[in-house]
Design a protein around this motif. Structure first.
Motif, short mmCIF file in Angstrom:
data_model
loop_
_atom_site.label_atom_id
_atom_site.label_comp_id
_atom_site.label_asym_id
_atom_site.label_seq_id
_atom_site.Cartn_x
_atom_site.Cartn_y
_atom_site.Cartn_z
N LEU A 243 20.76 7.63 -2.16
CA LEU A 243 22.19 7.94 -2.13
C LEU A 243 22.82 7.81 -3.52
CD1 LEU A 243 24.33 8.41 0.26
CD2 LEU A 243 24.98 6.05 -0.16
N THR A 244 22.39 6.78 -4.23
CA THR A 244 23.04 6.47 -5.50
C THR A 244 22.13 6.76 -6.70
OG1 THR A 244 23.96 4.67 -6.84
CG2 THR A 244 22.39 4.03 -5.17
N LEU A 245 22.79 7.02 -7.80
CA LEU A 245 22.06 7.15 -9.06
C LEU A 245 21.70 5.75 -9.55
CD1 LEU A 245 24.47 9.76 -10.70
CD2 LEU A 245 22.18 10.23 -9.78
N PHE B 141 19.77 -1.17 -14.23
CA PHE B 141 20.57 -1.49 -13.04
C PHE B 141 20.08 -0.56 -11.92
CE2 PHE B 141 25.35 -1.83 -11.64
CZ PHE B 141 24.98 -2.68 -10.61
N TYR C 11 27.11 -4.50 -3.04
CA TYR C 11 28.07 -4.20 -1.95
C TYR C 11 27.67 -4.92 -0.66
CZ TYR C 11 30.30 -0.66 -4.84
OH TYR C 11 30.98 -0.03 -5.84
N PRO D 272 33.50 3.21 -3.55
CA PRO D 272 33.72 4.43 -4.34
C PRO D 272 33.51 5.69 -3.50
CG PRO D 272 31.60 3.45 -4.90
CD PRO D 272 32.28 2.49 -3.96
N PRO E 264 32.40 9.84 -3.28
CA PRO E 264 31.65 10.86 -4.02
C PRO E 264 32.67 11.82 -4.63
CG PRO E 264 31.67 11.38 -1.68
CD PRO E 264 32.40 10.07 -1.83
N SER F 6 36.64 -0.50 -9.83
CA SER F 6 35.33 -0.82 -10.43
C SER F 6 34.27 -0.37 -9.44
CB SER F 6 35.17 -2.33 -10.61
OG SER F 6 35.96 -2.79 -11.65
N SER F 7 33.17 0.16 -9.95
CA SER F 7 32.12 0.56 -9.02
C SER F 7 30.76 0.18 -9.55
CB SER F 7 32.20 2.05 -8.71
OG SER F 7 31.94 2.80 -9.86
N TYR F 8 29.85 0.02 -8.60
CA TYR F 8 28.49 -0.42 -8.92
C TYR F 8 27.47 0.64 -8.52
CZ TYR F 8 31.60 -4.28 -8.99
OH TYR F 8 32.70 -5.06 -9.25
N LEU F 9 27.92 1.64 -7.78
CA LEU F 9 27.04 2.76 -7.46
C LEU F 9 27.79 4.07 -7.68
CD1 LEU F 9 27.82 4.13 -4.50
CD2 LEU F 9 26.70 2.11 -3.62
N SER F 10 27.03 5.10 -7.96
CA SER F 10 27.62 6.44 -8.08
C SER F 10 26.70 7.40 -7.33
CB SER F 10 27.76 6.84 -9.55
OG SER F 10 26.52 6.76 -10.20
N TYR F 11 27.29 8.30 -6.59
CA TYR F 11 26.52 9.12 -5.66
C TYR F 11 25.85 10.32 -6.33
CZ TYR F 11 29.49 6.47 -2.47
OH TYR F 11 30.15 5.47 -1.82
N GLN F 12 24.67 10.60 -5.84
CA GLN F 12 23.99 11.80 -6.33
C GLN F 12 24.78 13.05 -5.98
OE1 GLN F 12 19.91 12.31 -5.88
NE2 GLN F 12 19.35 10.15 -6.08
N ASN G 137 28.51 -0.23 -16.02
CA ASN G 137 27.60 -0.04 -14.87
C ASN G 137 27.01 1.36 -14.78
OD1 ASN G 137 28.10 -2.66 -14.16
ND2 ASN G 137 29.67 -2.15 -12.64
N HIS G 138 27.77 2.35 -15.27
CA HIS G 138 27.32 3.75 -15.13
C HIS G 138 27.02 4.40 -16.48
CE1 HIS G 138 28.37 3.23 -10.99
NE2 HIS G 138 29.65 3.09 -11.24
N ASN G 139 27.15 3.58 -17.52
CA ASN G 139 26.74 4.03 -18.84
C ASN G 139 27.52 5.26 -19.33
OD1 ASN G 139 25.20 3.76 -21.14
ND2 ASN G 139 23.55 5.10 -20.40
N ASP H 8 22.97 -6.77 -17.58
CA ASP H 8 22.63 -5.38 -17.27
C ASP H 8 23.78 -4.64 -16.58
OD1 ASP H 8 20.13 -5.66 -18.35
OD2 ASP H 8 19.20 -6.26 -16.45
N TYR H 9 24.68 -5.41 -16.05
CA TYR H 9 25.84 -4.81 -15.36
C TYR H 9 26.99 -5.81 -15.36
CZ TYR H 9 23.92 -7.51 -11.45
OH TYR H 9 23.42 -8.52 -10.67
N ILE I 136 30.52 -7.34 -13.10
CA ILE I 136 31.16 -7.46 -11.79
C ILE I 136 32.65 -7.73 -12.01
CG2 ILE I 136 31.25 -8.73 -9.61
CD1 ILE I 136 28.59 -7.58 -9.75
#
Lengths: 268, 287
Positions: A27-29, A34, A43, B116, B118, B148-154, B188-190, B218-219, B221
């Motif tokens: 789902l995520t990049l 990380f 999460y 977050p 998409p 703030s987010s820790y994941l980003s969707y493909q 987190n997402h560079n 590395d990230y 929070i």
């Protein structure tokens, strides 16, 4: 996963956060530093930590009694069974007393769910609707003919909790940061009255007759009905005075919102 | 909704209202220009929260900041929540109302997290419709904050900053720009945080948030339990230099210090903002 709709994506992530269901790694990049798993774990963990923290704030005595680790484990079970359906975390603990009543931990020791009931009642009283209490002057204005039919409306902050255990004492020690009190359970149930006086939540124990009388008025019974019921505890000739004393006490406590009396009958 | 100036008047420098500071604020009236309340904390029938809120409102302008609008959820808008929000706003009379560009749950569940979205055309259309519905119901523009987010969707087809700009413009809403969140998400997402700032429509930025975070190497929070770090101050200076004077406040949600500590941090914000504006003026005079 590129064809997921917004609804499918939200459902997929939510199922993962709630139950760790669904393979959602793709789902995520990710970046080298990380990983996907780390990102999802933030999460997943934050969801539980945030809700357990809210329950920790609302149930300090329960946590003190169970110990931090057991409390967190029990709350995680609770959260899994009762995910929040309210916009505010303020309501997160609403189903906890009932959950604990039927949970093995609560069934082994009634003090556990009684503590939760007592603490939840405190919360419900804390931010209940404001209202101006009735006063003794309101009672003095009544004519003799109005007394038998009078009814009472209590403060919205009024809560009643019954315990076989010393839950209120445990709670009192917890909020004052005193040392932990051992659970004691009696064969006799005590009923506690909890309400807000000005802005402070206060509580006291009631005896059986006062409990019955207050519950009767809460159930829209009138003064005559209350007197009739109080005959179980007092001689008939003393009953009206006893009921009047309860009313006076409740007015002094600020428990009564309004005295509802029938209109004064016109004598001609 | 249309008006020549989209933004409400500048409020100055504010803090998040926290119960630990109720008495200091009521008794001492310290030099805070305005306060931001957490909306849901005051969606209660009565008691201390509303009592203190009313007292504080006598001395300070307030804005309302919510966490449960869930503007990006596919669930229907929660009209009970919106009615409560409107009722509270009628009592508080806030200068503005904000929430987050996120979703907090679906199928009736609230995960109490700012999840977050998409960044797709489908999500954009969904949000444009929802923001319009909310603004029509409340009778005012709302502010949406970048999270703030820790994941980003493909699945995302555009960047977060492009999504935010498109949404604000097409839904005619305003932006609460959280500088710390840009910094955290950039780590987190560079991505380059300045790219985010460059994409923002200046005419729609009503408010800025500043806060502390936890850098895990590395990230990062977004914890709101630390002082603001230099890199965030620097990004704040860039934002003020780029957008001009913007109402700014500091969020602190955990390990809440004495009010004096936050007032000192707020003074730093004042100084940095003043310096950035002065530098801008010098540059303009030079050219």
């Amino acid at each position: 996963m590129h064809s997921l709709t917004l609804a499918e994506l939200q459902n997929t992530l939510q199922q993962y956060l709630l139950h760790q269901q669904n393979n959602i790694d793709s789902l995520t990049l990710e970046t080298a530093a990380f990983t996907r798993q780390q990102r999802l774990a933030i999460y997943y963990d934050a969801y539980r930590l945030r809700l357990i923290d809210a329950l920790h704030n609302d149930f300090p005595a329960l946590e003190m009694t169970l110990g931090t680790e057991d409390f967190a484990q029990l709350m995680a079970e609770y959260i899994a069974q009762h995910p929040s359906q309210h916009p505010s975390l303020r309501w997160m603990g609403g189903k906890l007393p009932l959950f604990l009543r039927t949970h093995p931990t609560g069934q082994q020791q009634s003090a556990i769910f009684e503590l939760a009931e007592f603490e939840w009642a405190q919360i419900m009283s804390f931010d209940a609707e404001d209202s101006v209490p009735a006063t003794l002057d309101d009672l003095r204005l009544l004519k003799n003919t109005q007394w038998l039919d009078l009814q009472l409306e209590f403060q919205p902050s009024l809560q009643i909790v019954s315990c076989f255990s010393n839950a209120p004492n445990i709670w009192n020690a917890a909020i004052k940061d005193e040392s932990r009190i051992a659970i004691e359970t009696s064969s006799e149930e005590k009923t506690w009255l909890i309400w807000r006086s000005e802005l402070q939540v206060v509580y006291r124990v009631m005896n059986q007759s006062e409990t019955w009388c207050l519950q009767a008025f809460s159930n829209h019974k009138n003064f005559a009905d209350a007197c009739e019921g109080l005959c179980e505890w007092f001689p008939v000739d003393q009953v009206p005075l006893k009921a009047a004393q309860y009313l006076q006490q409740w007015l002094q406590d600020g428990l009564i919102k309004s005295i509802i009396a029938p209109p004064i009958e016109n004598s001609h | 909704m249309s008006s020549k100036t989209l933004l409400q008047p500048h409020l100055g420098f504010g803090l998040g209202l926290r119960r630990e500071h109720y008495i200091d604020l009521i008794d001492g009236h310290p030099a805070v220009d305005w306060l931001e309340i957490l909306t849901e904390n005051y969606m209660v029938p009565g008691g201390k929260p509303l009592y203190y809120l009313d007292k504080i409102r006598e001395h300070y302008p307030l804005v309302m900041h919510g966490v449960s609008l869930s503007i990006g959820s596919v669930d229907p808008l929660n009209m009970d929540y919106l009615r409560e929000l409107k009722t509270l706003a009628q009592r508080v009379k806030p200068k503005w109302i904000s929430d987050h560009l996120c979703w907090t749950g679906t199928q009736g569940i609230n995960l109490h997290d700012l999840l977050p979205l998409p960044y797709t055309q489908e999500a954009l259309q969904h949000l444009i419709t929802r923001v319009s519905q909310v603004q029509d119901f409340l009778g005012q523009r709302i502010l949406l904050e970048n999270v703030s987010s820790y994941l980003s969707y493909q699945h995302s087809t555009i960047s977060e900053w492009e999504f935010m700009r498109e949404l604000a413009t097409k839904a005619d809403c305003l932006i609460l720009l959280d500088i710390n969140n840009i910094h955290v998400s950039a780590h987190n997402h560079n991505f380059d945080p300045l790219t985010y700032l460059d994409a923002m429509p200046a005419e729609r930025i009503q408010q800025i948030h500043l806060a502390g975070h936890l850098n895990k190497g590395d990230y990062s929070i977004d914890t709101h339990d630390h002082e603001i770090v230099d890199a965030v101050w620097s990004l704040y200076a860039d934002a003020i230099a780029k957008f001009g004077q913007i109402s700014t406040m500091i969020e602190r949600d955990d390990d809440i210090p004495q009010l004096d500590t936050l007032l000192a941090e707020l003074q730093t914000a004042r100084n940095i903002s003043a310096q950035a504006l002065a530098n801008n003026r010098r540059l303009q005079n030079h050219y």
